[in-house]
Write a protein that holds these residues in place. Structure first.
Motif, PDB file in Angstrom:
ATOM      1  N   GLU A  14     -10.699   2.716   6.391  1.00 24.55           N
ATOM      2  CA  GLU A  14     -11.280   1.829   5.367  1.00 24.55           C
ATOM      3  C   GLU A  14     -12.022   0.675   6.069  1.00 24.55           C
ATOM      4  N   LEU A  15     -11.426   0.145   7.128  1.00 25.05           N
ATOM      5  CA  LEU A  15     -12.056  -0.945   7.875  1.00 25.05           C
ATOM      6  C   LEU A  15     -13.346  -0.478   8.551  1.00 25.05           C
TER       7      LEU A  15
ATOM      8  N   ARG B 161       0.836  -1.196   0.000  1.00 24.97           N
ATOM      9  CA  ARG B 161       0.000   0.000   0.000  1.00 24.97           C
ATOM     10  C   ARG B 161       0.874   1.249   0.000  1.00 24.97           C
TER      11      ARG B 161
ATOM     12  N   PHE C  43      -5.927   3.083   6.150  1.00 19.66           N
ATOM     13  CA  PHE C  43      -6.372   1.692   6.326  1.00 19.66           C
ATOM     14  C   PHE C  43      -7.398   1.500   7.462  1.00 19.66           C
ATOM     15  N   PRO C  44      -7.145   2.020   8.678  1.00 16.00           N
ATOM     16  CA  PRO C  44      -8.130   1.802   9.746  1.00 16.00           C
ATOM     17  C   PRO C  44      -9.506   2.401   9.405  1.00 16.00           C
TER      18      PRO C  44
ATOM     19  N   ARG D 263      -0.880   6.142  10.929  1.00 15.43           N
ATOM     20  CA  ARG D 263      -1.943   5.135  10.751  1.00 15.43           C
ATOM     21  C   ARG D 263      -2.670   4.882  12.072  1.00 15.43           C
TER      22      ARG D 263
END
Lengths: 254, 281
Positions: free
Chosen positions: B113-114, B102, B110-111, B158
């Motif tokens: 997106e989850l 990525r 990312f977090p 992140r």
């Protein structure tokens, strides 16, 4: 600009130059009588035979047949092998029970079992595809297991700390992390698939380039036979170039 | 505006570690890694836990992060006992933990997106935190194109992007050289002050702990217990310039006095274990 282009393409140019030098050395050795021209024809004769095998023997259509069988068998190996690898990764018992057998399958000379497959599937492309598929399966399974098992624990902990579900963990961490090793398995697998397909086409005298090579060899047309082999290499190169593209598309940044 | 100008440290603890015990093994092979540890972290406070190698720091990190659920005592956020990863705790690991497939921005987002945050919103939030850690011009780079310190900053961004109540870090700069470590320390201090971020840092690095912390929990060597809790009364806002001050030197010397004995025990223990292994071939 030309200088930059040259610097960027140096490895490829060097590779091509090495090939040309090897061809010239062989030409000289064969013409000088050091290598028997009835075993290996001079490269210049092979080059001249290209036009003949394309026009008279219709080798491009044969290549298309071989490529189609390769695509189906190789694709099926991926579609079946990766899920089996995932299942084995998830079940320690199955993994311990099956891993050695699958390793043995990868090493087995499956080509020699062609009479059995002929009985099962008849003298048809089906036999060739199934045999290619069976031979290509083991490396993908083994490398999928290896790839998933070698995911760095810290990445799994990142997933756990983010409370990821097991499905999210698989699709977003385990699978992408395992991808380079799975692709190594696919490369190995497709090598086995191509060898098996061309070998079986040759042995049962059916279908694509393998059959043509058999016919040319039977006619003792050595330049034609070697030109046919060059086309097998071409099919292989095209497949691996396509695989490389897919790999860099799926795993940017690696 | 810095935390010291904005709000005084609230007295309500954001995190309570209450009489925590963690043992590994069975029967006669039981090893107590963490032994009746208690301390708390107040809202907006920066606390470091320091101890020699093998004292149970990482075990404590895993318990607080919810990665180890089978322990005695309680780690509490409010009234809730932690027994699994908690959304209020954001973890930064010692090992490099970016996703190599990525880009920086996709790693940071990312977090979100989850959590199903819409793409435009998660990109905006990711931009903000990437900017905060000073990687604005590297958003589209892949981790393989970054240095070790930059990768750790991506991991920190992140973790911060989901705005955890508590930032929990396990020796995030352990693999970095001293200069990068000091500069990243500045970055962490700046972020902590900007966000009034409650932070718990697990470390074995004395200068790092003093440079960054409001309080330092000194641990004993195995079994890991609280030996002493030291208040660090260095002025805030704080930068790495503080390492040149007399007060800084005083704190380092004071904590080293406590740590030296523990580190010596740890070293003696490792040496005797190595001798036993050598004797058994």
């Amino acid at each position: 600009m030309a200088e930059t282009f040259l610097r960027r393409r140096t490895p490829e140019l060097f590779g091509m130059a090495t090939l040309v030098v090897c061809v010239l050395v062989f030409e000289a050795l064969i013409r000088g009588g050091v290598v028997n021209r009835y075993i290996i024809p001079p490269p210049s004769d092979i080059l001249l035979a290209f036009e003949r095998v394309i026009v008279e023997e219709n080798i491009l259509a044969r290549c298309r047949d071989t490529a189609f069988e390769m695509l189906v068998a190789g694709g099926a190996s991926v579609l079946v092998g990766v899920p089996i690898g995932v299942l084995l990764y998830r079940s320690a018992l199955w993994r311990r029970a099956m891993e050695d057998w699958i390793g043995a399958l990868a090493a087995a000379p499956i080509v020699l079992a062609f009479p059995l497959f002929l009985v099962l599937f008849g003298r048809s492309p089906k036999t060739i595809i199934v045999m290619g598929f069976v031979h290509g399966l083991a490396p993908i399974i083994l490398k999928t297991v290896e790839g998933l098992a070698s995911t760095r624990p810290v990445l799994i902990n990142v997933g756990r700390s983010l409370k990821m579900t097991s499905s999210q963990m698989f699709w977003k961490i385990l699978l992408p992390s395992a991808m380079p090793i799975i692709f190594t398995g696919i490369r190995l697998s497709w090598t086995f698939v191509l060898i098996t397909i061309v070998g079986i086409e040759y042995l049962i005298n059916l279908g694509g380039v393998g059959q043509l090579i058999n016919e040319l060899a039977e006619r003792y047309d050595l330049p034609g036979t070697y030109a046919g082999i060059c086309f097998v290499i071409l099919v292989s190169v095209l497949f691996f170039l396509a695989l490389e593209r897919v790999e860099s598309w799926l795993q940017p940044g690696r | 505006m810095s935390i010291s100008e904005k709000t005084p440290l609230a007295q309500e603890p954001a995190l309570v570690v209450d009489d925590v015990v963690k043992r590994f093994g069975r029967g006669t092979e039981i090893v107590t890694a963490v032994d009746h540890m208690s301390f708390s972290v107040k809202q907006g406070e920066f606390v470091s836990v320091i101890g020699p190698s093998g004292c149970g720091k990482s075990t404590l990190f895993n318990i607080i992060g919810g990665l180890l659920s089978d322990y005695e005592g309680a780690v509490k956020i409010g009234e809730e006992r932690i027994s699994a990863p908690h959304p209020a705790v954001g973890m930064v690991f010692q090992e490099e933990s970016t996703f190599p497939w990525r880009t920086v921005i996709d790693n940071v987002a990312f977090p979100l997106e989850l959590q199903g945050v819409p793409k435009s919103e998660r990109m905006d939030r990711a931009h903000h935190f990437i900017d905060m850690v000073g990687l604005a011009s590297f958003e589209n780079a892949f981790p393989s194109q970054l240095s070790g310190g930059m990768k750790q900053r991506v991991s920190i961004a992140r973790t911060l992007v989901s705005q955890p109540k508590i930032l929990l870090m396990d020796e995030p700069f352990a693999a970095l050289d001293e200069q990068t470590r000091l500069l990243l320390g500045d970055k962490i201090t700046q972020i902590q002050q900007e966000l009034n971020q409650t932070t718990l840092l697990i470390t074995h690095n004395l200068t790092e702990a003093v440079q960054l912390s409001d309080r330092i929990v000194v641990m004993t060597y195995r079994p890991g217990q609280v030996k002493r809790i030291v208040d660090i009364n260095l002025p805030r806002p704080r930068t790495s310039d503080v390492v040149g001050s007399d007060a800084f030197g005083h704190y380092v010397a004071e904590i080293w006095n406590d740590l030296r004995e523990e580190a010596s025990r740890g070293m003696a223990d490792s040496e005797s274990a190595a001798s036993r292994r050598a004797a058994h071939g």
